[in-house]
Design an enzyme around this catalytic site. Structure first.
Site, PDB file in Angstrom:
ATOM      1  N   GLY A  79     -10.004  30.010 -28.287  1.00 39.69           N
ATOM      2  CA  GLY A  79      -9.856  31.415 -28.609  1.00 39.69           C
ATOM      3  C   GLY A  79     -10.999  32.215 -28.013  1.00 39.69           C
ATOM      4  N   CYS A  80     -10.870  33.539 -28.028  1.00 41.71           N
ATOM      5  CA  CYS A  80     -11.886  34.391 -27.412  1.00 41.71           C
ATOM      6  C   CYS A  80     -13.193  34.377 -28.198  1.00 41.71           C
ATOM      7  CB  CYS A  80     -11.354  35.808 -27.237  1.00 41.71           C
ATOM      8  SG  CYS A  80     -10.556  36.515 -28.703  1.00 41.71           S
ATOM      9  N   TYR A  81     -13.125  34.602 -29.500  1.00 41.39           N
ATOM     10  CA  TYR A  81     -14.337  34.503 -30.309  1.00 41.39           C
ATOM     11  C   TYR A  81     -14.965  33.100 -30.211  1.00 41.39           C
ATOM     12  CZ  TYR A  81     -13.655  38.952 -32.866  1.00 41.39           C
ATOM     13  OH  TYR A  81     -13.530  40.278 -33.232  1.00 41.39           O
TER      14      TYR A  81
END
EC number: 1.2.1.38
Length: 342
Positions: free
Chosen positions: A148-150
């Site tokens: 995921g991005c985070y």
């Protein structure tokens, strides 16, 4: 030259994949699917791609990807797991940008995503697609689960210090801000310009579905259990993630920047600012780069700041980075573009 298909090609991650892959010298984009936009020319829906592509979206129910070497899934969570097993049986390589194959604990995944997982056996087969951590495993993978991005920003920020064993793994803190594109392309009132601009807010403070993914990866880096306090924020910008990370040092006399330099000296997409400037989301907009700096204020606290583009290094660019590794291409091929300014 390899042939590529994209499932769910009309979301922000999907169109970013198209944009980046069209510039890749070893890729031919051959199949793009969308239930809602089947039959519509890609460049009619996305005029920004005019002159680069003449395909139309196809109904995924009618596409079997026989002519594709690799298929990307840029779909909402709990979609890919229904289709990927058949593609794996066909011997296809699959890169999933959703969370369907990220979490090793199936029960935890089902709790966070609210549905039963229909392909748990593939979770064991999937390789977590963070190249800086799993480069060699990605090379030989058939199924890659993109981070995921985070989790990308947080894990890259903490990784050098956790691997060196110089911070307390049970007291990590991540305060992160994301642009509105991180919430996807669907219509939501809180993402309207009048709602999101000139304001900043936290969300998911009591629990966010990216937390178990981050703790899973960070624990592997540390070689022991990790506890992370994670607070995400919605920032009034379109692209980008900025992460401010905090940890307690076990030795306050260490050369922290030296530890980061040793860890990342050969990484093509990690840029260490070394105190010359602070990482900013505008520095990496549209690129696959990750900017990082590490600072030690007075005492035993270390602060790491990280900036990435959530749609590129946090999604589509990192997926292409994994594709390059899987097919033996130069890892940075098709991903060398510079940031847009201003």
């Amino acid at each position: 030259m390899i042939k590529v298909g994209i499932v769910g090609a009309t979301g922000y991650a999907g169109v970013e994949l198209i944009r980046l892959l069209l510039a890749h010298p070893e890729v031919e984009v051959t199949r793009l699917t969308s239930r809602a936009e089947a039959g519509v020319r890609v460049d009619r829906l996305f005029p920004s791609l005019r002159g680069g592509i003449d395909l139309s979206f196809e109904d995924p129910a009618n596409v079997h990807f026989e002519d594709c070497d690799v298929i990307f899934f840029a779909t909402p969570h709990a979609v890919a797991m229904n289709t990927v097993p058949a593609l794996i049986e066909q011997g296809k390589k699959v890169i999933d940008l959703s969370a369907d194959f990220r979490l090793e604990d199936i029960a935890s995944w089902e709790t966070w995503y609210g549905v039963a997982h229909v392909a748990p056996s593939l979770v064991e087969q999937a390789v977590y697609g963070l190249p800086e951590l799993n480069r060699e495993a990605i090379r030989s993978a058939q199924l890659v689960a993109c981070p995921g991005c985070y989790p990308t920003a947080v894990q890259l920020g903490f990784m050098p210090l956790l691997q060196a064993g110089v911070i307390d793994p049970l007291s990590l803190i991540a305060s992160c801000a994301s642009g509105t594109s991180g919430a996807g392309r669907s219509a939501k009132i809180n993402l309207l310009l009048a709602e999101a601009t000139e304001s900043m807010k936290s969300y998911g403070v009591s629990g966010h579905r990216h937390l178990p993914e981050m703790e899973q990866g960070l624990s592997k880096m540390a070689g022991s259990d990790v506890k992370l306090t994670f607070v995400p924020h919605l920032a009034p910008m379109v692209r980008g993630i900025h992460a401010t990370l905090f940890a307690k040092l076990t030795d306050a006399s260490l050369d922290l920047r030296g530890i980061f330099q040793t860890c990342y000296q050969h990484e093509p997409f990690v840029v260490l600012t070394n105190g010359q400037y602070e990482p900013e989301t505008r520095h990496v907009a549209g690129t696959n780069r990750c900017e990082i700096d590490v600072t030690q204020p007075a005492g035993d606290t270390v602060v790491i700041t990280v900036a990435i583009d959530n749609l590129v290094k946090g999604a589509s660019g990192q997926a292409i980075q994994a594709m390059n590794l899987m097919f033996g291409f130069e890892e940075s091929l098709g991903l060398q573009n510079l940031a847009v300014m201003p």
